[in-house]
Design a protein around this motif. Sequence first.
Motif, PDB file in Angstrom:
ATOM      1  N   HIS A 203       0.824  -1.204   0.000  1.00  0.00           N
ATOM      2  CA  HIS A 203       0.000   0.000   0.000  1.00  0.00           C
ATOM      3  C   HIS A 203       0.863   1.261   0.000  1.00  0.00           C
ATOM      4  N   ASP A 204       1.825   1.324   0.932  1.00  0.00           N
ATOM      5  CA  ASP A 204       2.583   2.560   1.130  1.00  0.00           C
ATOM      6  C   ASP A 204       3.508   2.873  -0.037  1.00  0.00           C
ATOM      7  N   SER A 205       4.069   1.856  -0.666  1.00  0.00           N
ATOM      8  CA  SER A 205       4.972   2.125  -1.791  1.00  0.00           C
ATOM      9  C   SER A 205       4.209   2.735  -2.961  1.00  0.00           C
ATOM     10  N   ALA A 206       2.999   2.230  -3.225  1.00  0.00           N
ATOM     11  CA  ALA A 206       2.186   2.813  -4.300  1.00  0.00           C
ATOM     12  C   ALA A 206       1.730   4.222  -3.942  1.00  0.00           C
ATOM     13  N   ILE A 207       1.307   4.412  -2.697  1.00  0.00           N
ATOM     14  CA  ILE A 207       0.877   5.735  -2.248  1.00  0.00           C
ATOM     15  C   ILE A 207       2.023   6.741  -2.335  1.00  0.00           C
ATOM     16  N   SER A 208       3.248   6.292  -2.049  1.00  0.00           N
ATOM     17  CA  SER A 208       4.402   7.196  -2.101  1.00  0.00           C
ATOM     18  C   SER A 208       4.602   7.764  -3.498  1.00  0.00           C
ATOM     19  N   VAL A 209       4.448   6.937  -4.519  1.00  0.00           N
ATOM     20  CA  VAL A 209       4.604   7.420  -5.896  1.00  0.00           C
ATOM     21  C   VAL A 209       3.450   8.347  -6.269  1.00  0.00           C
ATOM     22  N   LYS A 210       2.220   7.979  -5.884  1.00  0.00           N
ATOM     23  CA  LYS A 210       1.071   8.823  -6.195  1.00  0.00           C
ATOM     24  C   LYS A 210       1.164  10.185  -5.494  1.00  0.00           C
ATOM     25  N   SER A 211       1.806  10.219  -4.334  1.00  0.00           N
ATOM     26  CA  SER A 211       1.944  11.455  -3.565  1.00  0.00           C
ATOM     27  C   SER A 211       3.143  12.300  -3.996  1.00  0.00           C
ATOM     28  N   ALA A 212       3.999  11.726  -4.811  1.00  0.00           N
ATOM     29  CA  ALA A 212       5.263  12.383  -5.151  1.00  0.00           C
ATOM     30  C   ALA A 212       5.054  13.521  -6.150  1.00  0.00           C
ATOM     31  N   PHE A 213       6.119  14.297  -6.330  1.00  0.00           N
ATOM     32  CA  PHE A 213       6.143  15.361  -7.323  1.00  0.00           C
ATOM     33  C   PHE A 213       6.753  14.838  -8.621  1.00  0.00           C
ATOM     34  N   THR A 214       6.406  15.477  -9.716  1.00  0.00           N
ATOM     35  CA  THR A 214       7.178  15.258 -10.934  1.00  0.00           C
ATOM     36  C   THR A 214       8.463  16.072 -10.820  1.00  0.00           C
ATOM     37  N   ARG A 215       9.431  15.781 -11.680  1.00  0.00           N
ATOM     38  CA  ARG A 215      10.665  16.581 -11.666  1.00  0.00           C
ATOM     39  C   ARG A 215      10.368  18.052 -11.939  1.00  0.00           C
ATOM     40  N   GLU A 216       9.461  18.308 -12.874  1.00  0.00           N
ATOM     41  CA  GLU A 216       9.152  19.690 -13.236  1.00  0.00           C
ATOM     42  C   GLU A 216       8.495  20.434 -12.072  1.00  0.00           C
ATOM     43  N   GLU A 217       7.588  19.765 -11.356  1.00  0.00           N
ATOM     44  CA  GLU A 217       6.941  20.387 -10.211  1.00  0.00           C
ATOM     45  C   GLU A 217       7.949  20.700  -9.121  1.00  0.00           C
ATOM     46  N   PHE A 218       8.826  19.738  -8.824  1.00  0.00           N
ATOM     47  CA  PHE A 218       9.793  19.958  -7.758  1.00  0.00           C
ATOM     48  C   PHE A 218      10.800  21.035  -8.148  1.00  0.00           C
ATOM     49  N   ALA A 219      11.207  21.051  -9.408  1.00  0.00           N
ATOM     50  CA  ALA A 219      12.143  22.075  -9.868  1.00  0.00           C
ATOM     51  C   ALA A 219      11.545  23.470  -9.708  1.00  0.00           C
ATOM     52  N   ARG A 220      10.267  23.605 -10.008  1.00  0.00           N
ATOM     53  CA  ARG A 220       9.611  24.906  -9.873  1.00  0.00           C
ATOM     54  C   ARG A 220       9.642  25.389  -8.425  1.00  0.00           C
ATOM     55  N   ILE A 221       9.328  24.498  -7.479  1.00  0.00           N
ATOM     56  CA  ILE A 221       9.332  24.874  -6.065  1.00  0.00           C
ATOM     57  C   ILE A 221      10.748  25.203  -5.607  1.00  0.00           C
ATOM     58  N   ALA A 222      11.712  24.350  -5.992  1.00  0.00           N
ATOM     59  CA  ALA A 222      13.093  24.539  -5.541  1.00  0.00           C
ATOM     60  C   ALA A 222      13.680  25.847  -6.060  1.00  0.00           C
ATOM     61  N   ARG A 223      13.408  26.169  -7.310  1.00  0.00           N
ATOM     62  CA  ARG A 223      13.968  27.398  -7.882  1.00  0.00           C
ATOM     63  C   ARG A 223      13.330  28.642  -7.283  1.00  0.00           C
ATOM     64  N   ALA A 224      12.092  28.513  -6.833  1.00  0.00           N
ATOM     65  CA  ALA A 224      11.453  29.627  -6.135  1.00  0.00           C
ATOM     66  C   ALA A 224      11.992  29.785  -4.715  1.00  0.00           C
ATOM     67  N   ALA A 225      12.362  28.675  -4.085  1.00  0.00           N
ATOM     68  CA  ALA A 225      12.776  28.701  -2.684  1.00  0.00           C
ATOM     69  C   ALA A 225      14.243  29.060  -2.499  1.00  0.00           C
ATOM     70  N   LEU A 226      15.088  28.686  -3.446  1.00  0.00           N
ATOM     71  CA  LEU A 226      16.532  28.719  -3.232  1.00  0.00           C
ATOM     72  C   LEU A 226      17.213  29.815  -4.043  1.00  0.00           C
ATOM     73  N   THR A 227      18.331  30.282  -3.499  1.00  0.00           N
ATOM     74  CA  THR A 227      19.195  31.191  -4.251  1.00  0.00           C
ATOM     75  C   THR A 227      20.316  30.434  -4.948  1.00  0.00           C
TER      76      THR A 227
END
Length: 257
Positions: A203-227
């Motif tokens: 259950h948890d391994s499948a839920i982990s992937v469904k809950s995860a970010f795509t690379r593009e989504e995570f890149a957007r957040i990281a570039r907004a957060a970091l210098t």
Amino acid sequence: MNTQKQFKAMPLNRVRQLEWMDDPSLPESDRRWALAGLSRINRLSGVADVLLHQLQHYARSLPERPLRVLDLASGEGDLPIHWALKAKLANAKHADWDLCVTASDSCDRAIEQQQRRAEQAGVGIRSLQMDCLNVPLPSGFDVIVCSLLMHQLDESQVFRLLQAMQLASTRAMLVCDFERTRWNLAIIKTASHLLTRSPVFHHDSAISVKSAFTREEFARIARAALTRPVRIRSVVPCRFMMVADESVVPVVSPVFA
């Protein structure tokens, strides 16, 4: 486009659900069974060595002392113990790098397990009990690593944690997590059933992937957060790794909305 490419290209919306291992009412025997499955899949994936290769690169730039590494939300310490063991073996061969590894977790039971397992492996690591989402991260670390935590968070929590990691690390930040795609979901479902019979882990391994970010989504957040400049790449199997290691003067950005 063939059927396989069409399947890979189909979008998979992010759906966050409670992982059964986070349920305090879960019997301890079921929790241990699921954690054994997680340890097995981590070993077979080779992700510990992918991260270690990056840590070695930084450590070789500090020949005068060990690289100080903090791993966030380490659970029972699979990754930190693996790195410490590899560093110990390398030192026996007079390698040109060394690590001083600190694991962390908010759960006192996890802290106890980290130390017990480190002792069994014949290595020394520090363990720090803290809630990395709600307290300032300790300073004095060259590199801060976060593996398999970000998929459990909402975007504002990811934003704030990345900023905290930037403020606390003097050399680099490494993030490794599941990458949300239909293909990765199919792979992880198949692998989890092959590696263990634990229904909690299935259950948890499948839920982990469904809950995860795509690379593009995570890149957007990281570039907004970091210098710091951010580099993100896929890591086989089913994960991505973010590296931010340019030397900058940290600047606190507005809270992510």
